[in-house]
Design an enzyme around this catalytic site. Sequence first.
Site: not given
Length: 309
Positions: A191, A166, A194, A51-52, A210, A140
């Site tokens: 994943g 992930k 934060e 995605s990143t 990311s 994922y």
Amino acid sequence: MPNFDLSDFKGVIPALITPFDESERFDETRMRSCIDFLIERGVGGLYTTGSTGETFLMSPDERARVVEIVVDQVAGRVPVVAHIGAIGTHLSIDLAQRAQSAGVDAVSSVPPFYWPFTPDQVFNYYADLTAATDLPMVVYKIPLAGELGFDLVKRLASIPGVGGIKYTAATQFEIIRIKEEIGADFRVYSGSDEMAMSGLSYGADGIIGSFYNMIPEVFIALNEAVEKGDMIRAKSLQETGNAIIFFSLNHTPTAVIKRAMAWQGADAGYCRRPFDNFITEAQEEELKSAFRKLKQDRSLKDAAFLEMI
């Protein structure tokens, strides 16, 4: 044959950006520079065309080309996992086989998305995809692409060749359950940038995210602190990372990551539309100024890019 086993894929693993030039074409030169930058900083592996990496804004041929360039530039220095997920099984199989031909060490995929696929359909998707190559599969879990409940994760782990997950979700207590009920050898990669500290403390084998493109040194230090049992230091590093992450989320985060990499000597180029970019010098200076204020207001340290602006 792959250069690495899935067990070698550990530590801090950037979900690699894909540089585009001002005309939104894939920029091979910038890609190679960014790979060297990250490896020199000490990352444990690379997770490409996710995605990143703006993978769903690229054609299949472009995605395959990115994987080829990444593998060529890495040249066996760290493990490479290629994300090959798509809505359709046939497209994902084609991408998986092209990734294997390029020389990646493992493949990964989001579950099929957009339509509300049944658990059996999701299971069959991963079974078909895993059978199509000789590579280990990292499934994922990410709510944006459809929920993988714990029971389905256990079913997926029974597929020959599925070696890990992930795990990008707030329910990180399940990391402990996965290790206990599926097995310690089933690899779990936290994943959520934060929540890197909690993911690692719950037993994750590595972290994929990311912002590890932008501030790898913060999370490498955090990973080392958790390994040493220094949770006070780990918490401080997580707070630094989160301040930068939450600030960036108020903008176009991938564009922020690319500019911050450029300030450190690794020009990561631009994003593809419909994402925004910081195009003009005035826009970029405004972003730098906002980061300087964030650094001062929060007394941030440990992030290399903040020392370069």
